[in-house]
Write an enzyme that holds these catalytic residues in place. Sequence first.
Site, PDB file in Angstrom:
ATOM      1  N   GLU A  85       5.345  11.700  10.595  1.00  0.00           N
ATOM      2  CA  GLU A  85       5.191  12.776  11.570  1.00  0.00           C
ATOM      3  C   GLU A  85       6.481  12.923  12.373  1.00  0.00           C
ATOM      4  O   GLU A  85       6.969  11.947  12.950  1.00  0.00           O
ATOM      5  CB  GLU A  85       4.047  12.490  12.543  1.00  0.00           C
ATOM      6  N   CYS A  86       7.022  14.123  12.438  1.00  0.00           N
ATOM      7  CA  CYS A  86       8.182  14.456  13.261  1.00  0.00           C
ATOM      8  C   CYS A  86       9.338  13.480  12.990  1.00  0.00           C
ATOM      9  O   CYS A  86       9.958  13.546  11.938  1.00  0.00           O
ATOM     10  CB  CYS A  86       7.797  14.494  14.738  1.00  0.00           C
ATOM     11  N   GLY A  87       9.625  12.545  13.901  1.00  0.00           N
ATOM     12  CA  GLY A  87      10.691  11.589  13.649  1.00  0.00           C
ATOM     13  C   GLY A  87      10.460  10.783  12.396  1.00  0.00           C
ATOM     14  O   GLY A  87      11.405  10.462  11.654  1.00  0.00           O
TER      15      GLY A  87
ATOM     16  N   THR B 236       5.209  15.959   8.116  1.00  0.00           N
ATOM     17  CA  THR B 236       5.059  17.171   8.929  1.00  0.00           C
ATOM     18  C   THR B 236       5.887  17.016  10.198  1.00  0.00           C
ATOM     19  O   THR B 236       6.146  15.902  10.651  1.00  0.00           O
ATOM     20  CB  THR B 236       3.598  17.403   9.346  1.00  0.00           C
TER      21      THR B 236
END
Length: 436
Positions: A327-329, A427
């Site tokens: 997720e993200c990072g 994502t």
Amino acid sequence: MAAGLVISAPASSVGKTTLTLALARAWCNSGLRVQCFKSGPDYIDPAFHAAATGRASVNVDSWAMNRGTISHLVSRGTDADVVLAEGSMGLFDGVAARGVCGTGATADIAEMLDWPVLLVIDPSGQAQTAAAIAAGLRDYRPGVRLAGVVLNRVASPRHEALVRRALLDAGIAVFGALPRHAEISLPKRHLGLVQAEEQAEIGKLIDEAARFVAEHVDLDAVLRSAATWSPQPAASGVNVTPPGQRIALARDAAFSFVYPHMLEAWRAAGAEISTFSPLADEGPDPGADVCWLPGGYPELQAGKIAANARFRSGLRAFAETRPVHGECGGYMVLGTALTDADGIRHEMTGLLGLETSFAKRRMHLGYRLAELAAPMPGHQAGARLRGHEFHYSTILAQPDTPLAVVQDATGVIIAETGSRRGQATGTFFHLIAEDR
């Protein structure tokens, strides 16, 4: 029976978190049991709440969660004497389009729970106008009740007197006024406050904030203004399916943005979670079924991550046979490369073709509704996931198969679709709940 209160303000960066922590610690010091919550998609503040009270805090979110989920989460305050919900942004700030049961505004939670709002007002650069702002917030939405005001960062006794008189003339209670006090300022960075777990002196800072607020605020009057509250039985729990039975979770200063309610929901469903630290050059538990890399600050640790060969090889070996999700990072680290703020390109794990740059900074912020085009751990193709995106990194390349069709809160399709390649998915949004 608990006393329920919402802490909010006209805007961000006014002092909501500091006041919440100070009130919580001061009441804990007096022998009361205090439970905190965070309204909205903030994965940093709950850790500060836990540091202040010794009790886990979770997020409640009217855009992403249904009423049953919110009731279920809030019911953990059943055995508390005081329950505080800290708001995000300004009291009525949310998105333009309604989500599951609201716009994500703090006011939604205040009205839903029927808790009065304690406003933090920073009257810097103004005097009587502060009363006009408070009165406008009080009268803007009939279902939201105002308990009163705490003034923050008043410049002088004369300044305080002017603002107090105007508020009292408007029929608004003033519970106290805080002079400027640098010793209780919480350090910040680009995604919000520096995390509680990174601050060795956080306990002392909260103690000083509690002492300072107790000196300047009538704590008994604030407590009397809270609503007597008894939670109603929740019809449902959190709409989240664990990504696996045995989950290897990356957890350190670079991978720490996890909503507490997510981990609790996974465990409640019977999942086992083992943590590992990529920064310590650790790989995922080889006995796990799935690996999950949450967001955090990999852009500040890109050189170290790139140099940690055991982590990278361990993750690649894991992904040959089992799912890995970021997720993200975490998504950025699953990619090919990450360029840091100095323009230096660092090789990442290469499980996905994603390439990102923190040197080319552009803020991406907002709720996300994703319909999965392909499965990801815990969710099948076609699932509708609600989440939130907040980062400053720019996509340089996103060549893999899109994971989802992703919309913002107004229904506009966005470019951050997420990716899928082999066993790896990722994502840019942080999952909050699934539509069911």
